[in-house]
Design a protein around this motif. Structure first.
Motif, PDB file in Angstrom:
ATOM      1  N   ARG A  67       0.857  -1.189   0.000  1.00 48.72           N
ATOM      2  CA  ARG A  67       0.000   0.000   0.000  1.00 48.72           C
ATOM      3  C   ARG A  67       0.886   1.229   0.000  1.00 48.72           C
ATOM      4  NH1 ARG A  67      -2.925   1.837   3.885  1.00 48.72           N
ATOM      5  NH2 ARG A  67      -1.876   0.663   5.531  1.00 48.72           N
ATOM      6  N   ILE A 118      -3.774  11.103  -0.862  1.00 49.20           N
ATOM      7  CA  ILE A 118      -4.462   9.892  -1.277  1.00 49.20           C
ATOM      8  C   ILE A 118      -3.713   8.686  -0.729  1.00 49.20           C
ATOM      9  CG2 ILE A 118      -3.152   9.755  -3.441  1.00 49.20           C
ATOM     10  CD1 ILE A 118      -5.678   8.661  -4.801  1.00 49.20           C
ATOM     11  N   GLU A 119      -4.414   7.596  -0.498  1.00 47.18           N
ATOM     12  CA  GLU A 119      -3.776   6.334  -0.102  1.00 47.18           C
ATOM     13  C   GLU A 119      -4.488   5.202  -0.805  1.00 47.18           C
ATOM     14  OE1 GLU A 119      -4.683   3.609   2.029  1.00 47.18           O
ATOM     15  OE2 GLU A 119      -6.716   4.238   2.561  1.00 47.18           O
ATOM     16  N   GLY A 120      -3.756   4.090  -0.975  1.00 47.32           N
ATOM     17  CA  GLY A 120      -4.376   2.954  -1.625  1.00 47.32           C
ATOM     18  C   GLY A 120      -3.374   1.906  -2.033  1.00 47.32           C
ATOM     19  N   THR A 121      -3.836   0.925  -2.785  1.00 44.46           N
ATOM     20  CA  THR A 121      -2.984  -0.139  -3.297  1.00 44.46           C
ATOM     21  C   THR A 121      -2.142   0.403  -4.455  1.00 44.46           C
ATOM     22  OG1 THR A 121      -4.587  -0.865  -4.951  1.00 44.46           O
ATOM     23  CG2 THR A 121      -4.790  -1.808  -2.726  1.00 44.46           C
ATOM     24  N   ALA A 178      -2.141  -0.524  -7.514  1.00 40.54           N
ATOM     25  CA  ALA A 178      -2.999  -0.341  -8.687  1.00 40.54           C
ATOM     26  C   ALA A 178      -3.828   0.932  -8.571  1.00 40.54           C
ATOM     27  CB  ALA A 178      -3.913  -1.556  -8.865  1.00 40.54           C
ATOM     28  N   ASP A 179      -4.368   1.191  -7.376  1.00 43.07           N
ATOM     29  CA  ASP A 179      -5.158   2.403  -7.153  1.00 43.07           C
ATOM     30  C   ASP A 179      -4.328   3.656  -7.428  1.00 43.07           C
ATOM     31  OD1 ASP A 179      -7.339   0.896  -6.333  1.00 43.07           O
ATOM     32  OD2 ASP A 179      -6.808   1.038  -4.199  1.00 43.07           O
ATOM     33  N   LEU A 180      -3.112   3.677  -6.894  1.00 38.53           N
ATOM     34  CA  LEU A 180      -2.294   4.882  -6.978  1.00 38.53           C
ATOM     35  C   LEU A 180      -1.727   5.100  -8.370  1.00 38.53           C
ATOM     36  CD1 LEU A 180      -0.460   4.731  -3.531  1.00 38.53           C
ATOM     37  CD2 LEU A 180      -2.487   6.038  -4.158  1.00 38.53           C
ATOM     38  N   GLY A 199      -3.083   4.376 -11.092  1.00 37.64           N
ATOM     39  CA  GLY A 199      -4.149   4.831 -11.973  1.00 37.64           C
ATOM     40  C   GLY A 199      -4.796   6.128 -11.542  1.00 37.64           C
ATOM     41  N   SER A 200      -4.275   6.741 -10.466  1.00 32.74           N
ATOM     42  CA  SER A 200      -4.917   7.922  -9.896  1.00 32.74           C
ATOM     43  C   SER A 200      -4.566   9.203 -10.653  1.00 32.74           C
ATOM     44  CB  SER A 200      -4.499   8.084  -8.429  1.00 32.74           C
ATOM     45  OG  SER A 200      -4.821   9.364  -7.934  1.00 32.74           O
TER      46      SER A 200
END
Length: 247
Positions: A215, A226-229, A231-233, A235-236
């Motif tokens: 993460r 922002i925070e996330g996995t 893949a989330d980051l 594509g952010s």
């Protein structure tokens, strides 16, 4: 100990609404984060975003002006830095910070100067020599004679001498050649997978950081953006704006 109620591992480190200032100049604003046991968490952001300040605050180098820091369910924001090390929380500072005229072995032994870490230092040193062959080969050399990559390895090994449960590393790849960058990142992966050490690290290279992390958190101007996995980051749109200037 904090327990998980959603099937995930329990939280090892928590920051809740943490504010930090240098004198009258505030550098962190309402920062909240969680690092769970067994994770590798990347802390990213541009220069001046507050990444190193987060690590220094968790490590006890800097005191927050407000907010709460928890480690294994216990409030630690007013606990002295050396007591945090006793609890299993270790910070490896940016740019190695070795004692240049001490030998590699002497630098390592300084990482195990208290309590259980001191009692177990022979055993720990033996284990680290298998993980870091360089510390056996260079044991009698002064730290100042090592290359930048070798010094980074020794700095991480010194942090591990305290037998941490959470290892925080500030800019572990700074100034290293591409080959050494790969070696350092692989070492952190092994420490997590083989030794069970939870890792929180600072890195400016987003793709590099997220190739290792489970993460990530992105800071901008002292705030969590922002925070996330991974893949989330990756594509952010917000991450692209901060690091690539893409609106």
């Amino acid at each position: 100990m904090t327990t998980a109620t959603d099937g995930r591992s329990p939280a090892l480190l928590t920051l809740e609404a943490v504010d930090v200032a240098y004198g009258n100049f505030q550098v962190l604003w309402n920062v909240s984060m969680t690092v769970r046991q067994g994770e590798i968490v990347a802390l990213m952001g541009p220069n001046g975003a507050g990444k190193s300040t987060v690590l220094n605050t968790v490590g006890g180098v800097i005191q927050p002006i407000s907010g709460a820091i928890g480690f294994d369910g216990r409030r630690i924001e007013r606990v002295p830095a050396y007591r945090r090390v006793d609890e299993g929380l270790t910070l490896v500072l940016e740019r190695h910070r070795l004692f240049p005229r001490l030998t590699v072995r002497e630098n390592l032994l300084l990482g195990a100067y208290r309590g259980e870490a001191k009692r177990q230092r022979g055993r720990t040193l033996g284990r680290l020599e298998s993980l870091f062959p360089i510390i056996a080969v260079r044991a009698r050399q002064q730290a100042r004679t090592l290359s930048g990559g070798e010094q980074q390895m020794v700095a991480i090994a010194r942090g591990l001498m305290s037998r941490p449960r959470l290892l925080m590393v500030d800019e572990p790849t700074l100034g290293l050649s591409p080959k050494l960058v790969v070696e350092v990142m692989e070492l952190l992966r092994r420490l997590n997978q083989e030794e069970g050490i939870t890792i929180l690290f600072v890195e400016q290279n987003v793709e590099l950081a997220l190739s290792l992390a489970t993460r990530g958190y992105v800071l901008e101007s002292g705030r969590v953006l922002i925070e996330g996995t991974p893949a989330d980051l990756l594509g952010s749109a917000e991450v692209k704006r901060v690091f690539l200037g893409i609106a």
